[in-house]
Design an enzyme around this catalytic site. Structure first.
Site, PDB file in Angstrom:
ATOM      1  N   LEU A   1      -5.631  16.009 -42.863  1.00 30.88           N
ATOM      2  CA  LEU A   1      -6.796  16.165 -42.004  1.00 30.88           C
ATOM      3  C   LEU A   1      -6.968  17.638 -41.659  1.00 30.88           C
ATOM      4  O   LEU A   1      -6.171  18.209 -40.905  1.00 30.88           O
ATOM      5  CB  LEU A   1      -6.659  15.320 -40.744  1.00 30.88           C
ATOM      6  N   ASP A   2      -8.000  18.247 -42.218  1.00 29.25           N
ATOM      7  CA  ASP A   2      -8.252  19.659 -42.010  1.00 29.25           C
ATOM      8  C   ASP A   2      -8.665  19.921 -40.560  1.00 29.25           C
ATOM      9  O   ASP A   2      -9.510  19.211 -40.008  1.00 29.25           O
ATOM     10  CB  ASP A   2      -9.360  20.114 -42.962  1.00 29.25           C
TER      11      ASP A   2
ATOM     12  N   GLU B   1      -3.450  19.424 -40.073  1.00 27.59           N
ATOM     13  CA  GLU B   1      -3.519  20.862 -39.826  1.00 27.59           C
ATOM     14  C   GLU B   1      -3.973  20.985 -38.377  1.00 27.59           C
ATOM     15  O   GLU B   1      -5.064  20.527 -38.027  1.00 27.59           O
ATOM     16  CB  GLU B   1      -4.513  21.560 -40.749  1.00 27.59           C
TER      17      GLU B   1
ATOM     18  N   HIS C   1       5.217  34.107 -40.957  1.00 25.50           N
ATOM     19  CA  HIS C   1       6.005  35.288 -40.593  1.00 25.50           C
ATOM     20  C   HIS C   1       6.812  35.767 -41.797  1.00 25.50           C
ATOM     21  O   HIS C   1       7.220  36.937 -41.851  1.00 25.50           O
ATOM     22  CB  HIS C   1       6.944  34.967 -39.429  1.00 25.50           C
TER      23      HIS C   1
ATOM     24  N   ASP D   1      -6.233  29.212 -47.928  1.00 23.92           N
ATOM     25  CA  ASP D   1      -6.669  30.082 -46.833  1.00 23.92           C
ATOM     26  C   ASP D   1      -5.967  31.434 -46.867  1.00 23.92           C
ATOM     27  O   ASP D   1      -6.604  32.486 -46.726  1.00 23.92           O
ATOM     28  CB  ASP D   1      -6.395  29.410 -45.483  1.00 23.92           C
TER      29      ASP D   1
END
Length: 618
Positions: free
Chosen positions: A287-288, A325, A355, A414
């Site tokens: 699920l975006d 997400e 990171h 992304d």
């Protein structure tokens, strides 16, 4: 807002249906709306259009047929004048023709006629497939339009053996719902039920999933349930309550999950999820931006959706995985039972893992202020998952969930596509640094995900692309430039001027994988490296993850850019990570237990620059 239980309950107009064909190789999700083929050969059409006094069915080549309005907003007609393959639109009272909002196929794009699809026309070959437990997942994010030169599901089938040899156990497909034009990332879809015609017919999508299952590979679909794309959504003309102004998203109006008529909106989304899982036999959904599915009702849409999917999973006795997400602390949605089985959502994307990219780009050992703190954030993201996620409703952060509740990655659509030129990390950092951060990600107890082509250090970029026209195309282009200008560090005006035009077909073409790169020694060596390290994961890491009920990781910062992490499993086994992400040696002490993987080199108690050591105490 205050939720009003007195709203009109239009859901009573139809039952919530979940039905599978009695023959396992013929899968049908019966829906209370849209075009449904009946056993007697007729087709039932049903649309919710409360803003219309009348709706007619416009079958191509025939006079429009009046539909029955039941007074609750529903318009329905069952007719023998349509069959599988018939093309149709709905004719509104003012003469506007619109596609079916739950069309299964749009052969002429979002604004064209819909086509009646009989899902019983595809005979499945995966009888007995029950999916795979979540701990076995090794994800591979894939965009159909750029995975092959042809950009279709039929051509993608021919590459599945490559993924099986690599060691992939689950494909995550970027959104395939119908979008405007011939190219798009997919997250601006407008017809959620139609597989995009640029990629092939629904039968070809099913054949791809069927072929993946034959290779013991799961298929998980990205879906967007928080907004519609900016072009091709006609629903507000006849059903204005499909969206709401009470809640906002960065991409458009929010779907209405908690106001008047929201029962129909909720069913529209929930049936869509069940449709992909049942009729297409998908193994899960991602699920975006689920944090943008805003719902102030007593029963959040995410909870209702999960409950309905659980019912399907139990009824069919198969694994179905739901992934979020989400930008918030959703530990309460990632819990496990005593045996380590997900009792809610299987996992969420761990954006804090990026990171690792700070390390790759040289920020952890630079000596600048905050480098040690940044190393601590990375160590925490590796060991626990949550780092900077927002706290829900001000509650204390309590990430008491196992590492398998997180998906780790160094590249996604992304992360790559939101760079000015869409470069992959392999084009930006030296190979020894990329080997190091990939070695961390791929053997981490979290679930790893690769972005397509990562396994051979593909040279193709992945810039943002779409296919709009007129004023909208120009608005999207300018909006993209504005978004890129806010990157840190900010690109120069010269760089922004050279950024790929999202509307240009060449931008899509530039992103299509060059499979013949695998014939080149350097790329073949990368593929061999990925294959070998994933074999170690299959052999030594996955068995440890089968029954993780709770958090089990701890970490220690050795120096800026150098860290240790340890995970203790219910069996008593201990997995150790020593990571030196610096250009100079750091002291870690001797390996604890059997070394599983050494990336780089060691010298007595020191790990040399960019060295990763994984070891296991049985």
């Amino acid at each position: 807002m205050i939720f009003s239980p007195a709203r009109k309950d239009t859901r009573r107009a139809f039952p919530a249906l979940i039905a599978t064909s009695s023959q396992e190789n013929l899968r049908v999700h019966r829906m209370p709306f849209g075009a449904e083929t009946e056993e007697d050969g007729r087709v039932r059409f049903r649309i919710y259009a409360p803003a219309q006094s009348s709706v007619r069915l416009a079958l191509e080549g025939r006079e429009p047929l009046p539909m029955h309005a039941d007074g609750t907003g529903w318009h329905e007609l069952t007719t023998d004048q349509a069959k599988a393959g018939s093309r149709y639109r709905y004719l509104l009272a003012d003469g506007t023709q619109v596609p079916d909002p739950v069309s299964r196929y749009q052969p002429e794009d979002v604004s064209g006629a819909s086509e009646v699809i009989d899902p019983r026309s595809y005979a499945w070959n995966d009888k007995g497939w029950r999916g795979r437990p979540w701990n076995e997942a090794i994800l591979y994010e894939l965009h159909v339009g750029t995975f092959t030169k042809e950009g279709t599901f039929s051509s993608a089938v021919r590459k599945l053996d490559h993924l099986a040899v690599l060691g992939i156990t689950a494909i995550e497909l970027m959104c395939i719902a119908e979008f405007p034009g011939n190219r798009n990332w997919g997250y601006d879809g407008t017809l959620f039920y139609a597989t995009d015609s640029a990629y092939g017919r629904p039968e070809e999508v099913k054949a791809f999933i069927d072929a993946a299952h034959a290779r013991h590979i799961m298929v998980i679909l990205d879906v967007v349930y928080n907004h519609f794309g900016p072009e091709g959504n006609y629903m507000p003309q006849y059903f204005p309550g499909i969206v709401t102004d009470r809640h906002k998203t960065p991409w458009g109006q929010s779907l209405n999950f908690d106001g008047e008529h929201s029962d129909v909106v909720r069913d529209y989304v929930i049936h869509n999820a069940l449709y992909w899982l049942e009729e297409f036999h998908a193994d899960g959904l991602r699920l975006d931006a689920s944090h943008a599915m805003i719902d102030d009702s007593p029963r959040h849409i995410l909870d209702e959706l999960r409950e309905r999917v659980d019912a399907l999973s139990n009824a069919e006795n198969r694994y179905i995985h739901l992934i979020l997400e989400n930008e918030t602390n959703i530990a309460n949605k990632l819990q496990r039972d005593d045996q380590g089985k997900p009792t809610n959502y299987s996992a969420q994307w761990n954006h804090d893992i990026t990171h690792l990219l700070s390390a790759a780009f040289g920020n952890l050992c630079s000596g600048k202020d905050g480098a040690e703190e940044e190393t601590g954030k990375l160590a925490k993201a590796l060991a626990e998952g949550f780092v900077i996620a927002a706290q829900m409703q001000g509650a204390p952060l309590e990430p008491h969930v196992p590492p398998t509740a997180f998906i780790a990655f160094i590249q996604t659509h992304d992360l790559i596509g939101n760079r000015v030129f869409g470069e992959r990390i392999s084009a930006l950092v030296p190979p020894h640094q990329l080997h190091a951060i990939a070695a961390i990600c791929l053997l981490l107890p979290q679930i790893p995900m690769l972005f397509m082509g990562e396994e051979w250090a593909a040279t193709t970029p992945f810039p943002f692309f779409c296919d709009y026209h007129g004023d909208l195309a120009e608005a999207v282009r300018k909006g993209r430039c504005d978004q890129l200008s806010k990157l840190d560090p900010a690109p120069s005006q010269e760089e922004l001027a050279r950024a790929p035009n999202p509307q240009d077909d060449a931008t899509l073409r530039s992103a299509q994988l060059l499979w013949d790169e695998l014939d080149q020694p350097a790329h073949a060596a990368w593929f061999d490296w990925y294959k070998r390290i994933l074999a170690v994961r299959h052999e030594s890491i996955i068995p440890l993850l089968a029954s993780l009920p709770d958090a089990c990781g701890t970490y220690e910062v050795i120096a800026p850019g150098a860290l240790k992490a340890r995970w203790i499993f219910p069996s008593g086994a201990k997995l150790h990570l020593n990571a030196n992400l610096c250009d100079r040696p750091n002291t870690f002490g001797p390996a604890t237990g059997r070394t599983l993987w050494l990336e780089g080199s060691e010298d007595n108690d020191n790990l040399n620059s960019w060295t990763i050591r994984w070891s296991l105490e049985a």
